[in-house]
Scaffold this active site. Structure first.
Site, mmCIF file in Angstrom:
data_model
loop_
_atom_site.group_PDB
_atom_site.id
_atom_site.type_symbol
_atom_site.label_atom_id
_atom_site.label_comp_id
_atom_site.label_asym_id
_atom_site.label_seq_id
_atom_site.Cartn_x
_atom_site.Cartn_y
_atom_site.Cartn_z
ATOM 1 N N ALA A 574 21.033 32.511 25.590
ATOM 2 C CA ALA A 574 19.633 32.810 25.895
ATOM 3 C C ALA A 574 19.066 31.788 26.865
ATOM 4 O O ALA A 574 18.404 32.139 27.855
ATOM 5 C CB ALA A 574 18.811 32.841 24.603
ATOM 6 N N TYR A 575 19.321 30.525 26.607
ATOM 7 C CA TYR A 575 18.824 29.450 27.463
ATOM 8 C C TYR A 575 19.433 29.555 28.857
ATOM 9 O O TYR A 575 18.725 29.515 29.873
ATOM 10 C CB TYR A 575 19.159 28.109 26.823
ATOM 11 C CG TYR A 575 18.766 26.900 27.628
ATOM 12 C CD1 TYR A 575 17.452 26.459 27.673
ATOM 13 C CD2 TYR A 575 19.729 26.180 28.342
ATOM 14 C CE1 TYR A 575 17.089 25.334 28.405
ATOM 15 C CE2 TYR A 575 19.387 25.063 29.080
ATOM 16 C CZ TYR A 575 18.064 24.638 29.105
ATOM 17 O OH TYR A 575 17.714 23.531 29.841
#
Length: 685
Positions: A574-575
């Site tokens: 996600a990051y």
């Protein structure tokens, strides 16, 4: 005018501490003096370096402030060296300054005031001089002589305006000796001088004369408000603030063609009444209230009249016309009186906009604050003068002699070089901790004004307070901003515009992180990462680009990305994906902004642990598990995997941010600069 005298315990009347006490009382009242203004002195017996008893004049040194006066701010000159000058016919400023330098009790002390001889030629022990608003309200009128005669009769000596120096000092000294019963001297268009055999006596005499002037002005004007805004210029506060935020960058951009300035907005009720009254437009063009004020505010403001000041296009056209009129008038005025002096910049220091308010201009917050303070008092002085007569300023020749005074021109040559980011304004998102905090501190130390923005309002305020403590009041402000909230982002940029006139640098830094394999990742965590690490950068960049275009000075956006953009990490999907979107956004900004002088570059830090809120205990444990390590070895793992074998700190990233934010990288845009100690797989490609 309140008499604030209190007897300092254990201090003798001729003690230097008594002078400090009196000075602070006068300096604490802005109706008497503003920062750096006014003067006080005392004559006392001292012992010189040879052990001889000598009579010494202790007087405020050049550049000191009465409000914060301390003993070292009062250099001493030997009166037996100074008093013989009273017999001379004339003396140039340069010769007088050099002569007084040879009379100092302590050769390395501050330079004594240019008014030293004026104080010396008065025989009283204590002398006080102020630029009291009430006195200036009367002296700056068309019929000041008649008004002052009506007020004081023969008890106060009136001295026509003359620039401070030898001739004025001698004229005052002679007048007081010829009129021993006089209570004070009024220097027309300059201020009030009183004296006494103690600091208490000179102070109380001063307060009494100023109080009489205040009461006279109130009586003559029947206590009525002179200026009041016309109905069509009464705009509700919210609409006024929105309009001010939109036109502030236009004003700053127009005034920054030669060198950038800070432009602060004020909508004080006194200002709104003043700018909303058509009579004030004429009165303001009469000029400054004193020659000292001219040095800070210039002689006239720029008055921008429009039918609808909230119409941005209409305002921009009106501002251009008003500035052209101002600059032409300034050039013509200089041409009438200039001999061979260097021509000072014509940039105005005050911009008045009916219905909206006032902008005051400076090279930094300290100089801007001086302009704002002076012009707020100028408004009061003009209003009081118009209440008793008609406001009038100095003759134009004297205005020029004050603005182009050789001693002041010489001071300009002594100014130290400005710092790298002087006159620049930076907004740093996520500025309360970690990388953002380090960048905010570093840009401020390089001379920038900094807006510290963060969802953690208390943390942002703490960083701004630390900057102001180290760099000076007003250098930084804080604002609460959630980068995912469009309204809050717009409001933060509006705050920057109202405080400084605009921005030059955006450091888009705010970020979060979530660690989990893709198959275990919650949709809410995925969306939250994109909201902060991608959309947040979009909202901040969009607001900055809009502002930069209105300002017309180009712009600079530094995106704090990550090593994961080019080398994503396992369990960091996600990051890494959201940050990759940020990087692509930065490239698009560089492509679209180039024609407007807007640069966009990226920083790719890796594993900055110290002071960072990003690396929570939970994240450390999860990342350590991803590498099959105990949490205690995680930092060392990141260090060992870099080619240089070093730990990357927030301060390291801040140095790189300064490079990209400064003119050292002025030919660079769309770039990606790693700050990771050398991670091979993260080499930009």
């Amino acid at each position: 005018m309140k008499d604030r005298w209190s007897e300092p315990a254990g201090i003798q009347p001729d003690d230097l501490d008594a002078l400090v006490h009196q000075s602070r009382l006068i300096g604490a009242d802005p109706k008497l003096v503003l920062r750096g203004g006014g003067n006080t002195s005392i004559k006392r017996d001292e012992v010189d370096f040879r052990g001889r008893n000598v009579r010494v004049l202790r007087i405020k040194g050049s550049g000191s402030d009465l409000r914060t006066a301390k003993r070292s701010d009062f250099p001493g000159v030997r009166l037996d060296d100074v008093l013989p000058l009273f017999e001379k016919d004339d003396m140039s400023d340069e010769d007088m300054v050099a002569y007084l330098g040879n009379c100092l009790m302590e050769p390395g002390s501050r330079r004594p005031s240019i008014e030293t001889l004026l104080h010396a030629f008065l025989t009283a022990v204590s002398v006080a001089h102020s630029h009291a608003d009430a006195i200036l309200s009367i002296t700056n009128t068309a019929d000041h002589l008649a008004l002052l005669k009506d007020l004081y009769g023969e008890e106060v000596i009136l001295i026509p305006y003359r620039r401070p120096g030898f001739l004025l000092s001698k004229e005052v000294g002679r007048a007081v000796r010829e009129n021993p019963a006089a209570r004070g001297v009024i220097l027309l268009n300059h201020g009030l001088v009183t004296w006494g055999e103690s600091v208490e006596e000179s102070y109380r005499s001063h307060i009494r004369l100023v109080t009489e002037a205040e009461e006279y002005v109130s009586t003559q004007s029947h206590g009525q408000r002179v200026f009041a805004a016309r109905t069509r210029y009464r705009i509700d506060p919210d609409s006024r603030r929105i309009a001010a935020g939109r036109i502030a960058p236009i004003i700053r951009g127009a005034l920054s063609r030669d060198e950038r300035v800070i432009a602060r907005y004020t909508d004080d009720p006194r200002v709104l009444d003043f700018v909303g009254d058509e009579r004030a437009a004429t009165a303001s063009l009469e000029g400054a209230a004193t020659p000292d004020h001219i040095l800070s505010t210039k002689n006239w403001p720029v008055w921008v009249e429009t039918d609808d000041p909230t119409n941005i296009g209409e305002f921009q056209r009106a501002l251009g016309q008003s500035l052209e009129t101002y600059e032409n008038r300034y050039r013509e005025y200089v041409a009438r009186w200039r001999r061979d002096e260097p021509v000072l910049p014509a940039t105005p220091r005050v911009v008045l906009v009916p219905g909206i308010g006032m902008w005051t201009i400076g090279k930094d917050p300290a100089s801007e604050e001086m302009v704002r303070s002076i012009y707020l008092h100028t408004i009061e002085i003009i209003a009081s003068a118009e209440g008793v007569s008609r406001y009038r300023s100095l003759p134009e020749e004297e205005v020029f002699r004050a603005e182009y005074w050789p001693l002041e021109l010489y001071k300009l040559t002594l100014a130290p070089p400005e710092r790298e980011l002087a006159r620049r304004v930076a907004l740093v998102t996520g500025g309360s901790s970690g990388i953002g905090k380090a960048i905010a501190l570093r840009l401020a130390s390089a001379g920038a004004q900094v807006v510290v923005a963060d969802i953690d309002a208390a943390g942002a305020s703490a960083v701004a307070e630390a900057i102001n403590e180290s760099e000076g009041s007003g250098v930084a402000i804080a604002c609460c901003m959630d980068v995912t909230n469009e309204t809050e982002v717009e409001r933060a940029f509006e705050t920057a515009c109202l405080a400084y006139g605009g921005i030059d640098i955006l450091v888009s830094n705010a970020g979060i992180s979530t660690c989990a394999p893709i198959d275990e990742l919650n949709l809410s965590d995925w969306e939250r990462n994109f909201a902060v690490n991608s959309t947040g950068h979009f909202l901040a960049a969009r607001a900055a680009i809009r502002l930069f275009k209105r300002q017309g000075l180009g712009g600079n956006i530094v995106f704090v990305a990550t090593k994961n953009v080019v080398a994503p990490g396992k369990d960091f999907g996600a990051y890494s994906a959201a940050k990759a979107a940020e990087a692509q956004l930065a490239r698009i900004v560089a492509m679209e902004g180039g024609e407007f002088g807007i640069r966009a570059n990226m920083l790719n830090p890796d594993a900055v642990f110290a002071t960072s809120n990003l690396w929570s205990d939970e994240l450390r444990q999860v990342r350590a598990r991803s590498y099959g390590l105990p949490s205690s070895e995680l930092e060392d793992h990141y260090r060992r995997r870099s080619l240089l074998g070093v730990q990357v700190t927030a301060e390291d990233v801040a140095e790189a941010a300064l490079f990209l934010a400064s003119d050292r990288s002025s030919k660079t845009t769309g770039s990606m600069l790693p700050v990771d100690g050398g991670v091979r797989e993260a080499f930009p490609r």
